[in-house]
Motif scaffolding. Structure first.
Motif, PDB file in Angstrom:
ATOM      1  N   GLN A   1       0.829  -1.191   0.000  1.00  0.00           N
ATOM      2  CA  GLN A   1       0.000   0.000   0.000  1.00  0.00           C
ATOM      3  C   GLN A   1       0.875   1.257   0.000  1.00  0.00           C
ATOM      4  O   GLN A   1       2.052   1.217   0.347  1.00  0.00           O
ATOM      5  CB  GLN A   1      -0.929  -0.001   1.214  1.00  0.00           C
ATOM      6  N   GLU A   2       0.263   2.370  -0.327  1.00  0.00           N
ATOM      7  CA  GLU A   2       1.010   3.630  -0.375  1.00  0.00           C
ATOM      8  C   GLU A   2       1.615   3.975   0.978  1.00  0.00           C
ATOM      9  O   GLU A   2       2.749   4.445   1.073  1.00  0.00           O
ATOM     10  CB  GLU A   2       0.080   4.747  -0.850  1.00  0.00           C
ATOM     11  N   TYR A   3       0.839   3.707   2.057  1.00  0.00           N
ATOM     12  CA  TYR A   3       1.369   4.042   3.385  1.00  0.00           C
ATOM     13  C   TYR A   3       2.515   3.109   3.789  1.00  0.00           C
ATOM     14  O   TYR A   3       3.383   3.492   4.570  1.00  0.00           O
ATOM     15  CB  TYR A   3       0.259   4.046   4.436  1.00  0.00           C
ATOM     16  N   HIS A   4       2.528   1.895   3.248  1.00  0.00           N
ATOM     17  CA  HIS A   4       3.692   1.025   3.449  1.00  0.00           C
ATOM     18  C   HIS A   4       4.928   1.681   2.848  1.00  0.00           C
ATOM     19  O   HIS A   4       5.987   1.783   3.482  1.00  0.00           O
ATOM     20  CB  HIS A   4       3.499  -0.329   2.754  1.00  0.00           C
TER      21      HIS A   4
ATOM     22  N   HIS B   1       5.534   4.733   2.076  1.00  0.00           N
ATOM     23  CA  HIS B   1       5.981   5.984   2.712  1.00  0.00           C
ATOM     24  C   HIS B   1       6.928   5.680   3.871  1.00  0.00           C
ATOM     25  O   HIS B   1       7.962   6.347   4.026  1.00  0.00           O
ATOM     26  CB  HIS B   1       4.787   6.797   3.202  1.00  0.00           C
ATOM     27  N   ARG B   2       6.588   4.659   4.655  1.00  0.00           N
ATOM     28  CA  ARG B   2       7.468   4.288   5.762  1.00  0.00           C
ATOM     29  C   ARG B   2       8.793   3.710   5.255  1.00  0.00           C
ATOM     30  O   ARG B   2       9.855   4.016   5.786  1.00  0.00           O
ATOM     31  CB  ARG B   2       6.780   3.281   6.681  1.00  0.00           C
TER      32      ARG B   2
ATOM     33  N   TYR C   1       9.902   8.427  10.917  1.00  0.00           N
ATOM     34  CA  TYR C   1       9.308   7.643  11.997  1.00  0.00           C
ATOM     35  C   TYR C   1      10.351   7.222  13.032  1.00  0.00           C
ATOM     36  O   TYR C   1      10.061   6.419  13.911  1.00  0.00           O
ATOM     37  CB  TYR C   1       8.623   6.406  11.404  1.00  0.00           C
TER      38      TYR C   1
ATOM     39  N   ASP D   1       2.739  -4.581   6.963  1.00  0.00           N
ATOM     40  CA  ASP D   1       1.616  -4.210   7.837  1.00  0.00           C
ATOM     41  C   ASP D   1       2.078  -3.974   9.272  1.00  0.00           C
ATOM     42  O   ASP D   1       1.422  -3.261  10.038  1.00  0.00           O
ATOM     43  CB  ASP D   1       0.557  -5.325   7.846  1.00  0.00           C
TER      44      ASP D   1
END
Length: 333
Positions: A43-46, A48-49, A56, A123
């Protein structure tokens, strides 16, 4: 008459064989849905991290453990970047709980995080962020038939390969990245919890603690709870058929996947967590698993309002609870 009889017998035999073949094909499809679920895409939020770990407070390195059979991430604190927003909040909560924290960037142990069914290692990055903030480096593997794993079938931690997977991954990661020998814990969510229990039950296991979230005592019981009541009488027949197909592949059957049986041997410190609104794996399953544990040092946490997917995101400060428990367990060893 004898000719007709022979033809009839041959026809019946052929029909019987056809029925068996059809049933095994159906069983194969059902087993595939259970043990080889559709894979979750990145996913996109994956990303980004992964692409901005310093935002972070993290350092993230990837490695193909066990000759590429188990893709992994090693997540550690970035001492120069400092803790991220969630990490700072957690460290404040832990300080208020009286937990002595190492300076951000220093590490006091390592945790192998095991994702649930339909999940993938990425995740677990937000979860790793919280444990890293408390001074733990984390190993995040893709379990068989999930994420980028080249393996096509999972057995919920019950096969010989899967029982040994967490320990072998940890050994490989330590060797590859020249990590120190430090306290090691297991953390598993749902299916990952079954992996954790089975790994802790290995004769050579040397884990210092185990945390299990929203997991189960028996896979058969979990599946039966999702079958309409009018079909319950046929469910044992279906499970037997599915078992035959799995046995033909020399894989553990649904009836053989019972973490509660393994838990009867476990004496390591254990924390079990379950949401009281979990409709996928009912809290009774988690409590049965907890009751089966032989450990004298075990703790149960109920998460009010927690569902199967939301148990980690309620108003309860669960990350603080888990890290406080783990820090105190390791301090007493």
């Amino acid at each position: 008459m004898s000719i007709i009889s022979r033809r009839t017998i041959k026809g019946l035999v052929a029909l019987f064989i056809c029925i068996i073949v059809v049933l095994l094909i159906v069983a194969n499809q059902i087993n595939a849905a259970i043990f080889s679920p559709p894979r979750r895409a990145l996913q996109e939020y994956h990303m980004h991290r992964i692409n901005n770990p310093a935002d972070y407070g993290l350092s993230i390195r990837s490695y193909g453990c066990l000759n590429g059979q188990v893709p992994c991430l090693l997540v550690e604190p970035d001492g120069l970047a400092g803790a991220g927003v969630r990490g700072k909040r957690l460290r404040q909560q832990l300080s208020e709980n009286g937990v002595e924290l190492p300076a951000y960037g220093r590490v006091q142990g390592i945790i192998v995080l095991l994702h649930g069914r339909n999940g993938r290692k990425e995740d677990l990055l937000p979860i790793a962020e919280r444990f890293v903030a408390a001074g733990f480096r984390c190993v995040l593997p893709d379990l068989p038939s999930h994420g980028d794993s080249p393996l096509e079938v999972t057995s919920f931690g019950s096969s010989e390969f899967e029982r040994q997977l967490p320990a072998k991954v940890l050994e490989d990661i330590r060797s590859h990245f020249s990590l120190p020998d430090e306290p090691a814990a297991l953390w598993g969510m749902s299916m990952g919890g079954a992996f954790a229990v089975n790994a802790a039950g290995e004769p050579s296991a040397n884990w210092d603690a185990m945390m299990v979230v929203s997991s189960f005592s028996s896979l058969e019981t979990v599946l039966e709870s999702h079958v309409p009541e009018k079909w319950h009488s046929l469910f044992p027949v279906l499970v037997s058929l599915l078992g035959i197909e799995r046995k033909l592949q020399q894989l553990p059957t649904i009836r053989e996947i019972q973490p509660a049986h393994v838990a009867q041997q476990l004496k390591l410190p254990a924390l079990l967590v379950h949401g009281d609104r979990d409709r996928y794996v009912r809290m009774e399953e988690g409590k049965n698993l907890y009751a089966s544990l032989a450990s004298d040092n075990k703790k149960w946490l109920t998460v009010p309002g927690g569902g199967h997917r939301s148990v980690l995101s309620t108003s309860m400060p669960l990350y603080s609870e888990m890290n406080t428990w783990l820090a105190r367990v390791l301090a007493n060893q």
